[in-house]
Motif scaffolding. Structure first.
Motif, mmCIF file in Angstrom:
data_model
loop_
_atom_site.group_PDB
_atom_site.id
_atom_site.type_symbol
_atom_site.label_atom_id
_atom_site.label_comp_id
_atom_site.label_asym_id
_atom_site.label_seq_id
_atom_site.Cartn_x
_atom_site.Cartn_y
_atom_site.Cartn_z
ATOM 1 N N GLU A 1 49.354 -8.333 1.894
ATOM 2 C CA GLU A 1 48.015 -8.189 1.316
ATOM 3 C C GLU A 1 47.062 -7.649 2.373
ATOM 4 O O GLU A 1 46.283 -6.734 2.122
ATOM 5 N N LYS A 2 47.139 -8.214 3.590
ATOM 6 C CA LYS A 2 46.216 -7.790 4.643
ATOM 7 C C LYS A 2 46.546 -6.377 5.126
ATOM 8 O O LYS A 2 45.656 -5.566 5.357
ATOM 9 N N ALA B 1 53.670 -12.402 1.510
ATOM 10 C CA ALA B 1 52.676 -11.842 0.581
ATOM 11 C C ALA B 1 51.324 -11.733 1.270
ATOM 12 O O ALA B 1 50.602 -10.746 1.097
ATOM 13 N N HIS B 2 50.977 -12.757 2.075
ATOM 14 C CA HIS B 2 49.715 -12.737 2.815
ATOM 15 C C HIS B 2 49.656 -11.538 3.759
ATOM 16 O O HIS B 2 48.687 -10.785 3.782
ATOM 17 N N PHE C 1 56.279 -12.314 -6.319
ATOM 18 C CA PHE C 1 54.915 -11.810 -6.136
ATOM 19 C C PHE C 1 54.934 -10.289 -6.163
ATOM 20 O O PHE C 1 55.894 -9.681 -5.681
ATOM 21 N N ALA D 1 45.956 -6.589 -3.356
ATOM 22 C CA ALA D 1 45.915 -7.966 -3.835
ATOM 23 C C ALA D 1 47.321 -8.438 -4.199
ATOM 24 O O ALA D 1 48.099 -7.701 -4.800
ATOM 25 N N ALA D 2 47.624 -9.693 -3.791
ATOM 26 C CA ALA D 2 48.914 -10.272 -4.157
ATOM 27 C C ALA D 2 48.757 -11.030 -5.466
ATOM 28 O O ALA D 2 47.837 -11.818 -5.630
ATOM 29 N N HIS D 3 49.640 -10.754 -6.416
ATOM 30 C CA HIS D 3 49.579 -11.458 -7.696
ATOM 31 C C HIS D 3 50.886 -12.186 -7.938
ATOM 32 O O HIS D 3 51.962 -11.694 -7.589
ATOM 33 N N GLN E 1 54.911 -16.933 0.554
ATOM 34 C CA GLN E 1 53.454 -16.916 0.697
ATOM 35 C C GLN E 1 53.042 -16.147 1.951
ATOM 36 O O GLN E 1 52.099 -15.363 1.940
ATOM 37 N N ASN F 1 44.463 -12.969 -11.856
ATOM 38 C CA ASN F 1 45.619 -13.653 -11.307
ATOM 39 C C ASN F 1 45.488 -13.662 -9.791
ATOM 40 O O ASN F 1 45.368 -12.610 -9.171
ATOM 41 N N LEU G 1 47.881 -15.703 -3.747
ATOM 42 C CA LEU G 1 48.043 -16.484 -2.511
ATOM 43 C C LEU G 1 47.307 -17.816 -2.578
ATOM 44 O O LEU G 1 46.179 -17.885 -3.067
#
Lengths: 308, 59
Positions: free
Chosen positions: B38-39, B34-35, B53, B44-46, B31, A191, A194
């Protein structure tokens, strides 16, 4: 002519020289730094060349010692075995130490495979030296040369391992993104949340499906170590489109549970489809991953029939 | 085992529980958040659905 006379006069030394030379030659011949880039450093090579010379000398000295009924000399070979087991340890430790610094790690199974090969090649060098020395003693210096060349060819045959193409058909398949769900062919991979990661995977990703050729092969390609080896090799040859701390862009392999096929998603830096295909085909088959359950099952059922 | 280290959503009524929850006002901001997560979290973004998310840590 003077040299030939000397060869005839000093048979023992001739054996040792010819044996050591062929043992060393065998090790040089088998020491390749190919796409695996290992051993790539001059010092890494020197270690193995020196050990190759020692292996050659040990193998060749054994023959004159036995001819002169000096049987205790054979114990030196056990010393050599001990020494070369250390080589395996050394390679394993080095590779394990640097493995966590790789963007796509080799994995323990691959490292073990490489370490075993390093040990095994020293034994091949010993056998080459032993054979050429034996024939030099038996027939003469020219017999040693012929046996040495023959042993080199034999060593080359033993050196070659099997490749993944021996057990599986490899085909390139398109990558499908259904919302966040990523598929390679019909195998669900992961999944991806992004949008930017989805774009990267769409642009850079290449999908492969490995179809096992037999029931044994199904077990082998399901092995996690074998999968990691494939991913590492492809990433080494074509680079990898990711950085540390980007788990969403990790090349992965997933098994299609119903079919036993292996789906691979790779993210090469150089998106060269032919080279990617070639690199998957050329991945060595890991000894640790090879299983033959069909053989075991056949034997056990036969045994049951006989006893029942 | 994987752990959920953060939840990003635009739907206030849909989430709850022990993980840090980040509310976004729009899907674009979702988005972006979440980005960033994630960083920052090396995770990991799911996507559970378009408005929800989860950030998953597999270290």
């Amino acid at each position: 002519m003077v040299i030939l006379d000397w060869f005839h006069a000093h048979k023992d030394i001739t054996c040792v020289i010819i044996g050591s030379a062929f043992g060393m030659a065998a090790r040089i011949f088998m020491l390749r730094s190919d796409y695996r880039q290992y051993p790539a450093y001059p010092h890494g090579k020197i270690i193995h060349l020196a050990l190759g010379l020692i292996a050659g000398a040990l193998g060749s000295v054994a023959v004159p010692a036995l001819y002169n009924k000096d049987y205790t000399a054979i114990t030196f070979l056990s010393l050599a075995a001990q020494q070369f087991r250390e080589v395996r340890n050394m390679e394993r430790n080095t590779l394990t130490a640097i493995d966590h610094l790789e963007l796509v790690p080799r994995g323990a199974a691959y490292i073990e495979g490489i370490a075993v090969v390093f040990e095994g090649r020293n034994y091949l060098a010993i056998i080459t030296a032993f054979l050429s020395s034996l024939f030099a003693m038996w027939i003469g210096w020219w017999g040693g040369l012929i046996a040495g060349v023959f042993a080199l060819i034999l060593a080359h045959y033993f050196m070659k391992g099997k490749k993944i193409t021996h057990i599986a058909d490899i085909e390139m398949v398109p990558i499908k993104l259904d919302g966040p769900d990523l598929y390679v062919g019909d195998i669900y991979m992961m999944n991806v949340g992004l949008d930017e990661n989805r774009d990267v995977i769409k642009e850079q990703g290449i999908g492969f499906i490995l179809t096992p050729k037999s029931d044994d092969a199904k077990v082998t390609i399901a092995n996690l170590g074998q999968r990691q080896a494939i991913l590492h090799d492809v990433s080494t040859r074509l680079g990898v489109y990711r950085d540390d701390g980007d788990p969403a862009l990790l090349p992965i392999g997933k098994l299609g549970l119903r079919t036993g096929k292996l789906g691979l998603l790779v993210l090469p830096r150089e998106k060269d489809i032919d080279k990617a295909y070639q690199s998957v085909c050329n991945v060595p088959l890991l000894e640790a991953a090879v299983r033959t359950p069909t053989k075991a099952n056949r034997k056990s059922t036969e045994g049951a029939k006989q006893s029942g | 085992m994987a752990r959920i280290v953060g939840i990003v959503t635009t739907d206030h009524g849909n989430v709850g529980g022990g993980s840090p929850i980040f509310y976004a006002s729009s899907r674009e901001q979702l988005q972006r958040l979440a980005h960033l997560l994630e960083k920052i979290l090396d995770s990991a973004a799911h996507e559970m659905n378009e408005d929800l998310f989860i950030i998953v840590d597999r270290h």
